[in-house]
Design an enzyme around this catalytic site. Structure first.
Site, mmCIF file in Angstrom:
data_model
loop_
_atom_site.group_PDB
_atom_site.id
_atom_site.type_symbol
_atom_site.label_atom_id
_atom_site.label_comp_id
_atom_site.label_asym_id
_atom_site.label_seq_id
_atom_site.Cartn_x
_atom_site.Cartn_y
_atom_site.Cartn_z
ATOM 1 N N THR A 174 0.886 -1.092 -0.017
ATOM 2 C CA THR A 174 0.114 -0.014 0.052
ATOM 3 C C THR A 174 0.798 1.157 0.030
ATOM 4 O O THR A 174 2.194 1.121 0.349
ATOM 5 C CB THR A 174 -0.766 -0.080 1.189
ATOM 6 O OG1 THR A 174 -1.263 -1.190 1.692
ATOM 7 C CG2 THR A 174 -2.088 1.248 1.199
ATOM 8 N N ARG A 202 -12.863 -8.308 -4.465
ATOM 9 C CA ARG A 202 -12.461 -8.059 -2.768
ATOM 10 C C ARG A 202 -11.958 -6.653 -2.922
ATOM 11 O O ARG A 202 -11.490 -6.044 -3.655
ATOM 12 C CB ARG A 202 -11.196 -9.040 -2.615
ATOM 13 C CG ARG A 202 -10.400 -8.941 -1.522
ATOM 14 C CD ARG A 202 -9.354 -7.858 -1.459
ATOM 15 N NE ARG A 202 -8.547 -7.648 -0.115
ATOM 16 C CZ ARG A 202 -7.524 -6.983 0.133
ATOM 17 N NH1 ARG A 202 -6.886 -6.320 -0.713
ATOM 18 N NH2 ARG A 202 -6.864 -7.131 1.154
ATOM 19 N N VAL A 203 -12.327 -6.022 -1.520
ATOM 20 C CA VAL A 203 -12.190 -4.886 -1.361
ATOM 21 C C VAL A 203 -11.004 -4.581 -0.327
ATOM 22 O O VAL A 203 -11.300 -5.480 0.805
ATOM 23 C CB VAL A 203 -13.449 -4.079 -0.886
ATOM 24 C CG1 VAL A 203 -13.451 -2.717 -0.678
ATOM 25 C CG2 VAL A 203 -14.600 -4.303 -1.890
ATOM 26 N N SER A 204 -10.230 -3.661 -0.482
ATOM 27 C CA SER A 204 -9.092 -3.503 0.347
ATOM 28 C C SER A 204 -9.605 -2.605 1.468
ATOM 29 O O SER A 204 -10.642 -1.661 1.421
ATOM 30 C CB SER A 204 -7.717 -3.086 -0.200
ATOM 31 O OG SER A 204 -8.069 -1.526 -0.630
ATOM 32 N N THR A 223 -1.155 -0.042 6.508
ATOM 33 C CA THR A 223 -0.595 -0.619 5.566
ATOM 34 C C THR A 223 -0.452 -2.216 6.076
ATOM 35 O O THR A 223 -0.596 -2.363 7.200
ATOM 36 C CB THR A 223 0.764 -0.264 4.876
ATOM 37 O OG1 THR A 223 1.194 -1.242 3.709
ATOM 38 C CG2 THR A 223 1.754 -0.197 5.813
ATOM 39 N N GLY A 226 -5.098 -6.279 4.388
ATOM 40 C CA GLY A 226 -6.193 -5.518 4.519
ATOM 41 C C GLY A 226 -7.216 -5.888 5.447
ATOM 42 O O GLY A 226 -7.851 -5.288 6.112
#
Length: 311
Positions: A174, A202-204, A223, A226
């Site tokens: 990140t 997929r969502v971070s 970071t 996630g």
């Protein structure tokens, strides 16, 4: 707000277990310091924290060493989908894009959305916004990331991430920036290419307050893995603790201690309205660099589990 505040800045380029895949400590340190110097110059010249954060995220997104923008990891279907968010601490306004493709700087879209009624867009909505803004079509794929994905595909998709061939820390990749400007305003921005080889959709945490949060008291960018950051709601947790009267050092230390107890793999950078700078990690490495306007420092050689506090 006073115009006598000394600007402060901290940035990160991810977390993980090794610096080998990014060219080693010296190369990463040089890259981070160049970004810190340019962005702090904006703050010194009176630019807002939000503008400085956006520029810092752009520079980090453009550096293929880091897993955001150019150099993002590929997902399970071989596509790159990026997420980014921006939070103005004074307005306490969050904006972001989730799983956007074929753009150079997702943080630019998050910046635009700051002034919109609908401030977080995903997938098709983010793609439509890119068209609306006439953003040039851009392919962020690098040869290195493609080779990693092809190797995993050759291995029948048995690996959990597309990063394990050359770089164990890419899945924790990140980038983030937190800034305090000379008006005492705080902003935070975070951007990622994902963890690699993940399920489509997929969502971070990078486009959630769990991974990026700020108010007038403090700002945090996270970071690491996630899902671990979301489970801890780490960025918001640290900021809320500072808001409730805890020092930044204590808020970071307690939050990282809880994350360690819960066996999370993550890191965070932060600063507060008093100009204090902090970073912490449960992972082996977090790639952070900072300046108070007089001296620069970084976290690249810190021991495991360290929380550093800089006045």
């Amino acid at each position: 707000m006073s115009d006598s505040v000394q600007p402060k800045l901290i940035v990160h380029g991810g977390a993980g277990s090794s610096l080998q895949g990014k060219g080693g400590i010296d190369a990463v340190r040089q890259a981070l310091y160049q970004i810190v110097d340019e962005v702090y110059g904006l703050l010194h010249d009176g630019k807002s924290a939000t503008d400085a954060v956006v520029r810092g995220c752009q520079l980090l997104e453009d550096n293929p060493r880091f897993n955001a923008g150019t150099g993002s990891v590929l997902q399970s279907d071989g596509q790159i989908r990026m997420s980014a968010s921006l939070m103005d601490g004074i307005a306490q306004r969050f904006s972001g894009v989730i799983n956007v493709s074929r753009v150079k700087n997702p943080i630019d879209m998050a910046k635009f959305l700051q002034a919109e009624r609908d401030r977080t867009l995903s997938d098709l909505g983010a793609a439509e916004l890119a068209r609306e803004l006439n953003l040039p079509i851009f392919d962020p794929t690098t040869d290195k990331r493609l080779k990693e994905w092809l190797q995993d595909r050759k291995d029948n998709f048995q690996r959990s991430m597309a990063n394990v061939i050359a770089e164990d820390e890419a899945g924790r990749g990140t980038i983030g920036v937190v800034a305090l400007d000379n008006q005492g305003r705080i902003a935070a921005g975070t951007s990622t290419g994902g963890k690699g080889f993940e399920r489509i959709g997929r969502v971070s945490d990078s486009a959630m307050p769990a991974g990026n949060y700020a108010n007038r008291f403090a700002g945090v960018s996270c970071t690491g893995i996630g899902e671990d950051i979301v489970d801890e709601c780490l960025a918001a947790r640290i900021v809320v603790r500072v808001t409730d009267g805890m020092s930044l050092e204590e808020a970071m230390s307690r939050s990282l201690a809880e994350a360690t107890e819960n066996q999370r793999d993550l890191g965070a950078i932060a600063l507060d309205a008093k100009g204090n700078i902090a970073w912490g990690k449960t992972s082996e490495v977090v790639l952070a660099a900072y300046t108070d306007g007089e001296t620069r420092g970084d976290s690249l050689e810190a021991e495991n589990g360290t929380v550093v506090f800089v006045v």
